[in-house]
Motif scaffolding. Structure first.
Motif, PDB file in Angstrom:
ATOM      1  N   ASN A 264     -17.392  50.275 -43.322  1.00 34.87           N
ATOM      2  CA  ASN A 264     -16.618  50.748 -44.475  1.00 34.87           C
ATOM      3  C   ASN A 264     -15.116  50.555 -44.258  1.00 34.87           C
ATOM      4  N   GLU A 265     -14.694  50.718 -43.015  1.00 33.78           N
ATOM      5  CA  GLU A 265     -13.270  50.536 -42.716  1.00 33.78           C
ATOM      6  C   GLU A 265     -12.853  49.077 -42.924  1.00 33.78           C
ATOM      7  N   MET A 266     -13.678  48.154 -42.447  1.00 36.26           N
ATOM      8  CA  MET A 266     -13.381  46.731 -42.663  1.00 36.26           C
ATOM      9  C   MET A 266     -13.386  46.396 -44.157  1.00 36.26           C
ATOM     10  N   LEU A 267     -14.332  46.980 -44.902  1.00 34.97           N
ATOM     11  CA  LEU A 267     -14.364  46.776 -46.350  1.00 34.97           C
ATOM     12  C   LEU A 267     -13.084  47.297 -47.003  1.00 34.97           C
TER      13      LEU A 267
ATOM     14  N   TYR B   5      -2.854  49.328 -56.938  1.00 37.33           N
ATOM     15  CA  TYR B   5      -3.497  50.479 -56.305  1.00 37.33           C
ATOM     16  C   TYR B   5      -2.562  51.692 -56.290  1.00 37.33           C
ATOM     17  N   ASP B   6      -3.178  52.856 -56.338  1.00 42.52           N
ATOM     18  CA  ASP B   6      -2.446  54.111 -56.156  1.00 42.52           C
ATOM     19  C   ASP B   6      -2.153  54.283 -54.665  1.00 42.52           C
TER      20      ASP B   6
ATOM     21  N   ILE C  25      -4.770  55.141 -51.544  1.00 46.85           N
ATOM     22  CA  ILE C  25      -4.957  54.239 -50.400  1.00 46.85           C
ATOM     23  C   ILE C  25      -4.731  54.990 -49.094  1.00 46.85           C
ATOM     24  N   GLU C  26      -3.693  55.807 -49.049  1.00 43.18           N
ATOM     25  CA  GLU C  26      -3.398  56.567 -47.833  1.00 43.18           C
ATOM     26  C   GLU C  26      -4.506  57.576 -47.540  1.00 43.18           C
ATOM     27  N   ASP C  27      -5.013  58.246 -48.582  1.00 42.84           N
ATOM     28  CA  ASP C  27      -6.085  59.227 -48.387  1.00 42.84           C
ATOM     29  C   ASP C  27      -7.347  58.571 -47.844  1.00 42.84           C
ATOM     30  N   VAL C  28      -7.711  57.419 -48.413  1.00 43.79           N
ATOM     31  CA  VAL C  28      -8.914  56.723 -47.944  1.00 43.79           C
ATOM     32  C   VAL C  28      -8.760  56.311 -46.490  1.00 43.79           C
TER      33      VAL C  28
ATOM     34  N   LEU D 299     -12.025  53.355 -59.013  1.00 43.30           N
ATOM     35  CA  LEU D 299     -13.275  54.102 -58.865  1.00 43.30           C
ATOM     36  C   LEU D 299     -13.982  53.740 -57.563  1.00 43.30           C
ATOM     37  N   VAL D 300     -13.926  52.455 -57.171  1.00 46.51           N
ATOM     38  CA  VAL D 300     -14.526  52.038 -55.895  1.00 46.51           C
ATOM     39  C   VAL D 300     -13.848  52.747 -54.728  1.00 46.51           C
ATOM     40  N   LEU D 301     -12.540  52.802 -54.754  1.00 48.28           N
ATOM     41  CA  LEU D 301     -11.810  53.459 -53.673  1.00 48.28           C
ATOM     42  C   LEU D 301     -12.125  54.951 -53.618  1.00 48.28           C
ATOM     43  N   ARG D 302     -12.306  55.576 -54.767  1.00 48.97           N
ATOM     44  CA  ARG D 302     -12.619  57.007 -54.775  1.00 48.97           C
ATOM     45  C   ARG D 302     -14.040  57.258 -54.258  1.00 48.97           C
ATOM     46  N   LEU D 303     -14.961  56.349 -54.550  1.00 46.24           N
ATOM     47  CA  LEU D 303     -16.305  56.463 -53.986  1.00 46.24           C
ATOM     48  C   LEU D 303     -16.278  56.247 -52.475  1.00 46.24           C
TER      49      LEU D 303
END
Length: 309
Positions: free
Chosen positions: A188-191, A205-206, A210-213, A129-133
């Motif tokens: 955000n990128e470093m995070l 992780y999916d 990960i690739e989409d983010v 959920l964090v990655l999707r946000l």
């Protein structure tokens, strides 16, 4: 306002109570809601105070079984002075509790809920959920960048018609917005890289997510840099135009002053209280006026030849 979200067959949906809620979202919490977060959900007060800081940078922290993840989200204001800025969104969670806190009203969360229902997205775990946000935040950065690009074009159109201080100040405010965007996207990128490299979670992780983010973050950063470079070049160009226009105006005023000085100089010579050849001539005034006119015309033609007019 505190909102509770759960999952159904269509994705994320609002629920009335915290029972079995997957996600608790707090936006501009009141004192009563703050009491609920701190005393009933036992959100660490130090985490809450960090999120409340408008200048807090993106980071991840773990303490007493609680995770704190802070990311920056874009915020739109109804103000001409600073139409876009960024704000921290804090995500605090542990087993069974997932809370997001943001002290600025934003469009990200409602849009994310609608998107999850359209795509039937069901978060697998808290980090998913964090990655999707984080992905949604990157998409909203790009949406606002398109609107900023329209503001730049509008300001350029106004400057082409007439260079006014208001239009230059509008470009300056847009430049500030882009600086905020660049800084927040880099944070955000470093995070994201820190989240991706967590040893205990990176195998869960999916890969597609990960690739989409990563792609959206990179695209948002590249687009922001491009718009920032274009805006900097535009402001430098208009600064040169203003300086050049001022030089042209001063050159014309100087030329006009010189032309007007010619009849003034002639009139000064013949206005002296000394004898001259024209004091007894009835056509003296007209001869002096004619000479002044001829010399002035000659001066105008000479200046035009030298491109001084």
């Amino acid at each position: 306002m505190v909102t509770f979200y759960t999952t159904n067959q269509h994705g994320l949906a609002v629920t009335a109570t915290a029972t079995n809620a997957l996600w608790i979202s707090a936006v501009n919490p009141t004192e009563a809601e703050q009491h609920y977060l701190l005393n009933e959900l036992n959100v660490p007060e130090a985490f809450y105070n960090d999120i409340e800081d408008i200048d807090e940078r993106p980071r991840i922290e773990y303490e007493d079984g609680w995770y704190l993840i802070i990311l920056r989200v874009p915020v739109k204001h109804n103000s001409e002075r600073l139409p876009y800025t960024t704000a921290p969104m804090g995500i605090v969670f542990k087993e069974g509790i997932f809370v997001s806190i943001c002290f600025s009203q934003n469009e990200l969360i409602p849009d994310f809920i609608q998107y999850s229902q359209r795509k039937r997205i069901l978060p697998v775990n808290h980090f998913d959920l964090v990655l999707r946000l984080l992905l949604s935040s990157s998409i909203w950065f790009q949406k606002y960048l398109k609107q900023i690009n329209q503001l730049i074009k509008h300001a350029e159109d106004n400057l082409e018609k007439s260079i006014r201080n208001e239009d230059l100040q509008a470009l300056l405010q847009i430049e500030k917005c882009l600086v905020y965007f660049i800084t927040s996207i880099k944070g955000n990128e470093m995070l994201f890289y820190r989240l991706r490299n967590l040893k205990e979670h990176r195998d869960t992780y999916d890969a597609d997510l990960i690739e989409d983010v990563e792609i959206e973050l990179r695209q948002a950063q590249d687009t922001t840099n491009i718009y920032s470079d274009i805006l900097t070049g535009t402001m430098d160009a208009y600064a040169s135009v203003i300086s050049n226009n001022l030089n042209v105006i001063m050159k014309r005023l100087t030329s006009i002053s010189i032309i007007l000085m010619i009849p003034t100089l002639i009139a000064s010579f013949y206005g002296m209280n000394v004898p001259n050849e024209l004091q007894n001539t009835p056509y003296g005034l007209w001869l002096i006026a004619l000479a002044s006119f001829i010399l002035s015309v000659a001066g105008v033609l000479l200046f035009k030849k030298k491109n001084l007019f």
